[in-house]
Enzyme design. Structure first.
Site, PDB file in Angstrom:
ATOM      1  N   ALA A 126       1.731   9.161   3.796  1.00 23.56           N
ATOM      2  CA  ALA A 126       1.697   8.702   2.409  1.00 23.56           C
ATOM      3  C   ALA A 126       0.287   8.267   2.059  1.00 23.56           C
ATOM      4  O   ALA A 126      -0.472   7.833   2.925  1.00 23.56           O
ATOM      5  CB  ALA A 126       2.676   7.551   2.196  1.00 23.56           C
TER       6      ALA A 126
ATOM      7  N   SER B  50      -5.471   7.439   7.324  1.00 21.96           N
ATOM      8  CA  SER B  50      -5.540   6.066   6.808  1.00 21.96           C
ATOM      9  C   SER B  50      -6.954   5.501   6.854  1.00 21.96           C
ATOM     10  O   SER B  50      -7.381   4.790   5.937  1.00 21.96           O
ATOM     11  CB  SER B  50      -4.582   5.162   7.583  1.00 21.96           C
ATOM     12  OG  SER B  50      -4.919   5.129   8.963  1.00 21.96           O
TER      13      SER B  50
ATOM     14  N   ASN C 253      -4.424   8.633  16.959  1.00 21.43           N
ATOM     15  CA  ASN C 253      -5.208   8.026  15.875  1.00 21.43           C
ATOM     16  C   ASN C 253      -6.669   7.864  16.258  1.00 21.43           C
ATOM     17  O   ASN C 253      -7.571   8.060  15.431  1.00 21.43           O
ATOM     18  CB  ASN C 253      -4.627   6.663  15.501  1.00 21.43           C
ATOM     19  CG  ASN C 253      -3.394   6.760  14.632  1.00 21.43           C
ATOM     20  OD1 ASN C 253      -3.140   7.788  14.020  1.00 21.43           O
ATOM     21  ND2 ASN C 253      -2.616   5.695  14.583  1.00 21.43           N
TER      22      ASN C 253
ATOM     23  N   GLY D  82       0.840  -1.187   0.000  1.00 22.51           N
ATOM     24  CA  GLY D  82       0.000   0.000   0.000  1.00 22.51           C
ATOM     25  C   GLY D  82       0.879   1.243   0.000  1.00 22.51           C
ATOM     26  O   GLY D  82       2.034   1.220  -0.438  1.00 22.51           O
TER      27      GLY D  82
ATOM     28  N   GLU E 186      -9.583   0.191  10.055  1.00 24.34           N
ATOM     29  CA  GLU E 186      -8.803  -0.382  11.152  1.00 24.34           C
ATOM     30  C   GLU E 186      -9.412  -0.028  12.514  1.00 24.34           C
ATOM     31  O   GLU E 186      -8.705   0.096  13.499  1.00 24.34           O
ATOM     32  CB  GLU E 186      -7.356   0.105  11.074  1.00 24.34           C
ATOM     33  CG  GLU E 186      -6.585  -0.477   9.903  1.00 24.34           C
ATOM     34  CD  GLU E 186      -5.115  -0.131   9.934  1.00 24.34           C
ATOM     35  OE1 GLU E 186      -4.285  -1.057   9.986  1.00 24.34           O
ATOM     36  OE2 GLU E 186      -4.803   1.071   9.897  1.00 24.34           O
TER      37      GLU E 186
ATOM     38  N   LYS F 244       0.644   6.973  20.096  1.00 25.27           N
ATOM     39  CA  LYS F 244       0.159   7.163  18.726  1.00 25.27           C
ATOM     40  C   LYS F 244      -1.284   6.691  18.599  1.00 25.27           C
ATOM     41  O   LYS F 244      -2.092   7.301  17.893  1.00 25.27           O
ATOM     42  CB  LYS F 244       1.044   6.419  17.729  1.00 25.27           C
ATOM     43  CG  LYS F 244       0.636   6.702  16.288  1.00 25.27           C
ATOM     44  CD  LYS F 244       1.477   5.979  15.278  1.00 25.27           C
ATOM     45  CE  LYS F 244       0.979   6.313  13.863  1.00 25.27           C
ATOM     46  NZ  LYS F 244       1.688   5.560  12.822  1.00 25.27           N
TER      47      LYS F 244
ATOM     48  N   ASN G 164      -7.807  15.888   7.683  1.00 24.23           N
ATOM     49  CA  ASN G 164      -7.509  16.099   9.100  1.00 24.23           C
ATOM     50  C   ASN G 164      -7.753  17.525   9.564  1.00 24.23           C
ATOM     51  O   ASN G 164      -8.257  17.766  10.654  1.00 24.23           O
ATOM     52  CB  ASN G 164      -6.051  15.719   9.385  1.00 24.23           C
ATOM     53  CG  ASN G 164      -5.796  14.227   9.259  1.00 24.23           C
ATOM     54  OD1 ASN G 164      -6.690  13.456   8.925  1.00 24.23           O
ATOM     55  ND2 ASN G 164      -4.567  13.820   9.515  1.00 24.23           N
TER      56      ASN G 164
ATOM     57  N   ASN H 173      -0.949   0.232  12.441  1.00 26.75           N
ATOM     58  CA  ASN H 173      -1.543   1.186  13.369  1.00 26.75           C
ATOM     59  C   ASN H 173      -2.121   0.435  14.567  1.00 26.75           C
ATOM     60  O   ASN H 173      -2.330  -0.778  14.543  1.00 26.75           O
ATOM     61  CB  ASN H 173      -2.670   1.974  12.682  1.00 26.75           C
ATOM     62  CG  ASN H 173      -2.135   3.086  11.805  1.00 26.75           C
ATOM     63  OD1 ASN H 173      -1.099   3.669  12.091  1.00 26.75           O
ATOM     64  ND2 ASN H 173      -2.843   3.373  10.726  1.00 26.75           N
TER      65      ASN H 173
END
Length: 308
Positions: A126, A256, A186, A11, A268, A182, A200, A101
């Site tokens: 990315a 993401s 997230n 990905g 996720e 993190k 965001n 993640n």
């Protein structure tokens, strides 16, 4: 492949790693489907670079292949199945680097993988354009370590390699804390931008403040009970300050989870929200906002599947 690396899961993150490492060591992208071997990356500075990146299928790997590292860059919900498929196709002592993640699969794969397992947490940004092109949207920093503080020499060698190829990295002995930190960021950003389908930076708007404040309050209570402080301390104010910093620094990014929604893939949410909800229930703490976000994401995923 001896001395090089396998990047499993091509990905945005996997292909970004491949572009960076291509000039430094032999590597192979491993995919479950065919991809073009001519791959284009747009740098954070706007430069376009096209490289040949060797691609193979997972079922074509041979046990005789001996990579220096396997970088597992799949989504969290696919990581365990892919690792199981890899286990019979590489030497048992091969180090595995987890780039997922959340804080869900990392402990389980650390226990189950026969070789060393390192976890990576990165703020590199990315996103995918198509099967032959990605954008490296913003420079960040990567920290790498073993959940139990082992394999420091290995982590230092990988961090040095990544830094040498332009991805600033450092080995740390508290990667578990870094992953929780993190995860907190997230969990505050990803569900909201995915549900409202906004970049965001939109979370700076007043219409999101009440919901964002409620999320931060629940996250603060849960991580305080777990003994995890925000990077700069100061409880809820510290978490909100850190989250606002990330929102500002990544204002134009499509997180993401939003990329998953755009592509009509499962999100996720299980890796990002479920660990916090589980710890809240363990500590008997309220988590109504997190549970509601999870339910709304499940509904959105179902609606997207039906529409697709």
């Amino acid at each position: 492949m001896t001395g090089g690396g396998l990047i499993v899961g091509p990905g945005a993150l996997g292909r970004m790693l491949a572009h960076a490492l291509a000039g430094a060591c032999p590597l192979m992208l491993v995919s479950r489907r065919d991809l073009p071997d001519r791959q284009t990356l747009t740098t954070p500075e706007g430069k376009t670079v096209t490289r040949r990146l060797p691609v193979t299928r997972l079922n074509a790997l041979s046990p005789r292949d001996g990579p220096a590292f396997i970088h597992l860059t799949t989504k969290a919900h696919a990581a365990e199945a892919v690792a199981e498929a890899l286990a019979d196709r590489v030497p048992r002592a091969t180090p595995l680097v987890l780039w997922q993640n959340g804080f869900d699969v990392q402990p389980r794969l650390t226990r189950r993988w026969p070789g060393p397992v390192l976890c990576a947490s990165t703020t590199e940004g990315a996103y995918v354009i198509d099967d032959a092109a990605i954008v490296h949207a913003g420079h960040g920093k990567t920290v790498i370590g073993d959940l139990h503080g082992h394999h420091q020499t290995l982590a230092q060698a990988l961090a040095a390699l990544l830094t040498r190829v332009g991805l600033k990295a450092a080995a740390v002995n508290d990667i578990d804390i870094r992953l929780w930190q993190k995860l907190a960021v997230n969990a505050a950003i990803n569900p909201l931008v995915a549900l409202y389908e906004v970049p965001n930076g939109a979370l700076r708007e007043a219409r999101f403040n009440t919901e964002l404040t409620a999320v931060v309050a629940e996250i603060t209570a849960i991580l305080t009970a777990e003994g995890i402080a925000p990077p700069d301390g100061n409880g809820a104010a510290g978490w909100r300050r850190r989250i606002d910093q990330v929102i500002d620094a990544t204002a134009g990014n499509r997180a993401s989870m939003l990329q998953d929604v755009d592509a009509r893939r499962p999100t996720e949410r299980g890796a990002i929200l479920a660990p916090l909800i589980e710890r809240a229930e363990h500590h008997r703490l309220p988590c109504q906002t997190l549970v509601a976000l999870d339910a709304r994401l499940a509904e959105k995923e179902a609606a997207l599947r039906s529409a697709g």
